[in-house]
Design an enzyme around this catalytic site. Sequence first.
Site, mmCIF file in Angstrom:
data_model
loop_
_atom_site.group_PDB
_atom_site.id
_atom_site.type_symbol
_atom_site.label_atom_id
_atom_site.label_comp_id
_atom_site.label_asym_id
_atom_site.label_seq_id
_atom_site.Cartn_x
_atom_site.Cartn_y
_atom_site.Cartn_z
ATOM 1 C CG ASP A 1 -83.846 -13.260 30.065
ATOM 2 O OD1 ASP A 1 -84.674 -12.394 30.382
ATOM 3 O OD2 ASP A 1 -82.653 -13.019 29.827
ATOM 4 C CG ASP B 1 -80.686 -17.167 28.367
ATOM 5 O OD1 ASP B 1 -81.900 -16.981 28.113
ATOM 6 O OD2 ASP B 1 -80.069 -16.477 29.209
ATOM 7 C CE1 TYR C 1 -82.362 -8.854 32.287
ATOM 8 C CE2 TYR C 1 -81.987 -11.215 32.558
ATOM 9 C CZ TYR C 1 -82.318 -10.127 31.756
ATOM 10 O OH TYR C 1 -82.580 -10.315 30.416
ATOM 11 C CD GLU D 1 -78.769 -12.885 24.652
ATOM 12 O OE1 GLU D 1 -79.114 -14.015 25.023
ATOM 13 O OE2 GLU D 1 -77.877 -12.223 25.223
#
Length: 518
Positions: A98, A101, A250, A491
């Site tokens: 994703d 991670d 999410y 990120e």
Amino acid sequence: MANCVRCCCWLLVLMLMALAITAAVVFVRYKNGEGVFPFPGVPGAVDHKYADALAVALQFFQVQKSGKLVNNTIHWRGDSALDDGKEAGIDLSKGMYDAGDHMKFGFPMAFTATMLSWSVLEYGDAMRAADQRDSAIDALNWIMDYLVNAHPSDNVLYIQVGDPKADHKCWERPEKMKEKRPLTKITPKSPGSDVAAETAAAMAAASLVYKTINKTYSSSLLDHGERLFAFADKHRGSYTRTFPELSAFYNSTTYQDELLWAASWLYHATGNHSYLAYATGKNKDFADLGNPRYFSWDDKRAGTEVLLSRVSFFASQGSDVAQDDVLGMYKQTADAVMCILLPDSETAAFRTEGGLLYVAEWNSLQHPVASAFLAAVYSDYMQSSGKTELSCSGQGFSPADLRKFAKSQADYLLGSNPMKISYLVGYGDRYPEKVHHRGASIPEDVDTGCDGHKWLETSKPNPNVATGALVGGPYKNDSFVDERDNVMQNEATTYNSALVAGLLSALVSTSSLARSLS
């Protein structure tokens, strides 16, 4: 000599006539409103700035690949997660991680595939001119193979691989993972209409991409898409209501927008008017028409409005589709979305002093990039259909105004911003060096086990460059802090890469023409 000149003149006239005939063919409108998806036509001159940036952006999909790698071009990546899905007797080793991670979240991954497909459908020729179409198709294929395997039967869809809490406690390279990677699935008793419908949208959109590449695969994808949509619609419920612990990652605010999004894609993929009727009939209230929204992985309404506005743009005058009042409302709402994006409109949304459309602090680049993509697409619909004026509270705007906005957002993220930094890693002379990414932060010959946090905490730049990563982006004051633990800003996500690939593809060519699938 005079005869030679006359011959040359006639040759020039014939060439111009041929070009005019070609243009006329390209601009033919959809017959009876039935042709619903225009493929891209011949692109204009290639803008090498955006072509170069697109080549960089697409590399992040190679960085994020899981499974047994084929033709691996990222030297510090290797095979990983080969046993994913094994406990259920299915192969979920492919797909993509994703973000920084090692989770496989089905909801954003399916959105990534939908957006990659949309980009290829609209701008595949521009991608090809930039020698990047194959890279985009490769990334799409890697995700679609995973999604197909994740749907082993009509009413079962595996929506996640890994335990996000356990995963986020570890800092290690994916190639060295030894932790258990549990599976999460939705069923009629444990519904997730949002993720099932988004996956249906991905299947439908990708089926169009593969229609001219691999008809058997295309048919299989469409079959999965229709069955997933039926599952999503019949067994309604949000997956984060079913699995509340996942809302921290999410969180889906509603499943209604995904049902409309999926129905719209299935209409384009099948030409079956029942899918269009789904969106324009009793379910039209799901769209909250008249209220413009921002497009994102969670809210698909603006994307659906643009997707369905295409039908209005290209429908033949007098056809049932052209006279559909609700379809007209979708287009009017899409118009309103465009109006809030234009900086000179009376309804213009807030943007930073540097010119970035600013909607959310976390992952601040997502909304402006997604919005810029929609603006570029809408601009091309307007230009190609000949409907070249957008009215915003009495103000008139042109396709060029929308394209100017799209370019401004792309230029901002590529370095034309107060920080003078490219937020696309690997592009330009200065970009983030401490991206929040496990694989990039740990040397490739190091096995840290789960506890490699010294690599998270070091002040040194990442030893591996996560080329193509689009980081979260700046704060409201245009500032940015390049620190590895600055997750909010630093990120990268795979779905961000799909959005920026779409935007850059739209800008690669100086002109984009649309023509019908049928």
